[in-house]
Enzyme design. Structure first.
Site, PDB file in Angstrom:
ATOM      1  N   GLU A  46       0.840  -1.209   0.000  1.00 34.99           N
ATOM      2  CA  GLU A  46       0.000   0.000   0.000  1.00 34.99           C
ATOM      3  C   GLU A  46       0.874   1.259   0.000  1.00 34.99           C
ATOM      4  OE1 GLU A  46      -0.091  -2.662   1.869  1.00 34.99           O
ATOM      5  OE2 GLU A  46      -2.013  -2.966   2.851  1.00 34.99           O
ATOM      6  N   CYS A  80      -0.421   0.338   7.710  1.00 34.51           N
ATOM      7  CA  CYS A  80      -0.898   0.834   6.417  1.00 34.51           C
ATOM      8  C   CYS A  80      -2.250   1.529   6.557  1.00 34.51           C
ATOM      9  CB  CYS A  80      -1.008  -0.317   5.420  1.00 34.51           C
ATOM     10  SG  CYS A  80       0.595  -0.918   4.886  1.00 34.51           S
ATOM     11  N   TRP A 172      21.782 -36.462 -14.852  1.00 34.12           N
ATOM     12  CA  TRP A 172      20.623 -35.626 -15.201  1.00 34.12           C
ATOM     13  C   TRP A 172      19.555 -36.412 -15.956  1.00 34.12           C
ATOM     14  CZ3 TRP A 172      20.207 -31.697 -12.369  1.00 34.12           C
ATOM     15  CH2 TRP A 172      21.316 -30.962 -11.983  1.00 34.12           C
ATOM     16  N   ASP A 202      25.032 -36.730  -5.074  1.00 38.18           N
ATOM     17  CA  ASP A 202      25.052 -35.645  -6.075  1.00 38.18           C
ATOM     18  C   ASP A 202      25.944 -34.457  -5.697  1.00 38.18           C
ATOM     19  OD1 ASP A 202      23.197 -37.201  -7.289  1.00 38.18           O
ATOM     20  OD2 ASP A 202      21.469 -35.905  -6.883  1.00 38.18           O
ATOM     21  N   GLY A 288      15.969 -37.343  -1.701  1.00 37.33           N
ATOM     22  CA  GLY A 288      15.647 -38.394  -2.655  1.00 37.33           C
ATOM     23  C   GLY A 288      14.317 -39.089  -2.358  1.00 37.33           C
ATOM     24  N   THR A 291      13.243 -39.527   1.355  1.00 38.66           N
ATOM     25  CA  THR A 291      12.859 -38.266   1.991  1.00 38.66           C
ATOM     26  C   THR A 291      11.489 -37.816   1.474  1.00 38.66           C
ATOM     27  OG1 THR A 291      15.177 -37.714   2.166  1.00 38.66           O
ATOM     28  CG2 THR A 291      13.619 -35.898   2.409  1.00 38.66           C
ATOM     29  N   LEU A 292      11.275 -37.924   0.167  1.00 32.38           N
ATOM     30  CA  LEU A 292       9.973 -37.554  -0.405  1.00 32.38           C
ATOM     31  C   LEU A 292       8.870 -38.428   0.191  1.00 32.38           C
ATOM     32  CD1 LEU A 292      11.259 -37.187  -4.051  1.00 32.38           C
ATOM     33  CD2 LEU A 292      10.052 -35.371  -2.826  1.00 32.38           C
TER      34      LEU A 292
HETATM   35  C1  AOF Z   1       0.159  -5.052   4.480  1.00 27.99           C
HETATM   36  N1  AOF Z   1       0.761  -4.901   3.277  1.00 27.99           N
HETATM   37  O1  AOF Z   1       2.330  -5.451   1.772  1.00 27.99           O
HETATM   38  C2  AOF Z   1       2.213  -6.720   3.727  1.00 27.99           C
HETATM   39  C3  AOF Z   1       1.536  -6.904   4.969  1.00 27.99           C
HETATM   40  O2  AOF Z   1       6.993  -6.031  10.205  1.00 27.99           O
HETATM   41  P1  AOF Z   1       6.134  -5.440   9.124  1.00 27.99           P
HETATM   42  O3  AOF Z   1       5.753  -4.010   9.426  1.00 27.99           O
HETATM   43  O4  AOF Z   1       6.716  -5.567   7.741  1.00 27.99           O
HETATM   44  O5  AOF Z   1       4.735  -6.239   9.143  1.00 27.99           O
HETATM   45  C4  AOF Z   1       4.661  -7.554   8.703  1.00 27.99           C
HETATM   46  C5  AOF Z   1       3.224  -8.042   8.772  1.00 27.99           C
HETATM   47  O6  AOF Z   1       2.392  -7.175   8.014  1.00 27.99           O
HETATM   48  C6  AOF Z   1       3.044  -9.419   8.170  1.00 27.99           C
HETATM   49  O7  AOF Z   1       3.225 -10.435   9.136  1.00 27.99           O
HETATM   50  C7  AOF Z   1       1.593  -9.349   7.689  1.00 27.99           C
HETATM   51  O8  AOF Z   1       0.694  -9.517   8.767  1.00 27.99           O
HETATM   52  C8  AOF Z   1       1.491  -7.924   7.211  1.00 27.99           C
HETATM   53  N2  AOF Z   1       1.924  -7.876   5.812  1.00 27.99           N
HETATM   54  N3  AOF Z   1       0.502  -6.072   5.269  1.00 27.99           N
HETATM   55  O9  AOF Z   1      -0.702  -4.244   4.838  1.00 27.99           O
HETATM   56  C9  AOF Z   1       1.777  -5.664   2.855  1.00 27.99           C
HETATM   57  N4  AOF Z   1       3.266  -7.498   3.351  1.00 27.99           N
HETATM   58 ZN    ZN Z   2       0.966  -2.781   5.973  1.00 24.91          ZN
END
Ligand code: AOF
Ligand code: ZN
Length: 343
Positions: A46, A80, A172, A202, A288, A291-292
């Site tokens: 945002e 935000c 490969w 590998d 491998g 593990t899968l």
């Molecule tokens: C938003 N817009 O683009 C993202 C969000 O430590 P901060 O401030 O970067 O906050 C991280 C948290 O914010 C993350 O765990 C998630 O809840 C939110 N991410 N929120 O409004 C964004 N990336």
């Molecule tokens: Zn945010």
């Protein structure tokens, strides 16, 4: 919202463990600003979208479209919702609620309380796919798990030992365009996991070379501490976590830590718990077979990419068998790529 999702995909490799959110601002059906989440710790989508608007006076009549609920808390960056309210943006259209308990509906409530019109749940299924790793962490308390392997046309993951000895390692199965896909997936997942035999056979680097992006955190299973110190995975070039039965007395190389597992019990769930605690939101399991199968047997997987090459091995190490919803089948030159989802 479709455009916002597209933007969100652009930040996937660098935003993690933050969700890579996409955001646009629209006035009279015209996009006036776009943005996506900056690399981890940086500004949110945002903030970037609002910053991109040249004439800020337009914001007072704009609609903000965003794939995830705007945050309402002080984390590494300020809320935000405060920025949205400062600019008097009158309408916000949201894809998904943020499952982070610090937000979880508080962003929407704050916006509504300030008189903003809020619509949520728009293209929710597509936004769920974009934020699948972040959602898995908060909702399932485990990383999003993607399995990947390549098998010969007759279903072997590797030829028998004698044949392997005659050929350069690694052997490969797929062509180089298929391998480029793998490097792209490595750049988008937070971690990559392999078992001891794969490392011994590998000597892989498990880094991103045929694509652009950061290397994933390396996760190695090494019950008895058999991986020699001159192998690439122990070069200290990238954060590495090694699961062992008994942590060694000596420290590992730089950025390398040891974690203990109870190898007498099923491993997949134990690994998931450790990765959750390390705040690792996604893992690519590259083999491998054993593990899968550990993850397949526990039902702990979300998606799988299976390459079928053109060679015939006749015998060797059998590839796992896996049932799931088929998302797509495509060809990469002569290789076939099957994409499955665990439904
Ligand atoms: C938003 N817009 O683009 C993202 C969000 O430590 P901060 O401030 O970067 O906050 C991280 C948290 O914010 C993350 O765990 C998630 O809840 C939110 N991410 N929120 O409004 C964004 N990336
Ligand atoms: Zn945010």
């Amino acid at each position: 919202m479709r455009r916002a999702i597209q933007l969100g995909k652009s930040g996937l490799a660098l935003a993690a463990p933050n969700p890579s959110v996409g955001c646009i601002l629209v006035v009279n059906e015209t996009i006036i600003g776009e943005g996506f989440t900056s690399p981890f710790g940086g500004p949110h989508a945002e903030v970037n979208a609002i910053k991109a608007v040249k004439d800020k006076s337009l914001l007072a009549k704009a609609t903000l479209y965003v794939t995830l609920e705007p945050c309402s808390h002080f984390g590494k960056t300020p809320p935000c919702v405060d920025l949205i309210m400062t600019h008097d943006i009158p309408r916000v259209v949201i894809g998904l609620l943020d499952p982070n308990p610090k937000v979880a509906g508080n962003g929407i409530r704050a916006l509504k309380a300030s008189g903003c019109e809020v619509v949520s749940g728009v293209l929710a299924a597509e936004c769920t796919r974009l934020h699948k790793r972040f959602l898995s962490h908060f909702q399932k308390k485990r990383p999003y798990i993607t399995l990947k392997w390549a098998e010969s046309l007759d279903g072997y993951i590797a030829p028998e030992k004698e044949a392997r000895a005659k050929n350069p390692t690694p052997f490969w199965i797929t062509n180089r365009y298929s391998r480029q896909y793998v490097h792209r997936w490595r750049s988008e997942e937070m971690a990559i996991l392999v078992g001891t035999n794969t490392v011994l056979e590998d000597n892989p680097k498990l880094t991103v070379r045929d694509w652009v992006g950061p290397p994933p955190i390396r996760i190695l299973l090494d019950r008895y501490g058999r991986i020699p110190s001159d192998h690439h995975v122990l070069d200290g070039s990238t954060r590495t976590i090694i699961f062992t039965e008994n942590s060694p007395a000596q420290k590992g190389p730089k950025d390398t830590v040891f974690e203990e597992l109870d190898f007498s019990k099923p491993l997949a769930q134990q690994i998931c718990t450790h990765l959750y605690q390390h705040n690792i939101h996604s893992v690519l399991v590259e083999g491998g077979s054993k593990t899968l199968e550990t993850f397949i047997d526990a039902g702990l997987w979300d998606e799988a990419f299976i390459f079928k090459g053109v060679s015939i091995f006749k015998n060797g190490i059998k590839a796992p068998t896996l049932a799931g919803e088929r998302i797509s089948t495509q060809s990469v030159l002569k290789d076939i790529l099957i994409h499955l989802r665990n439904d």
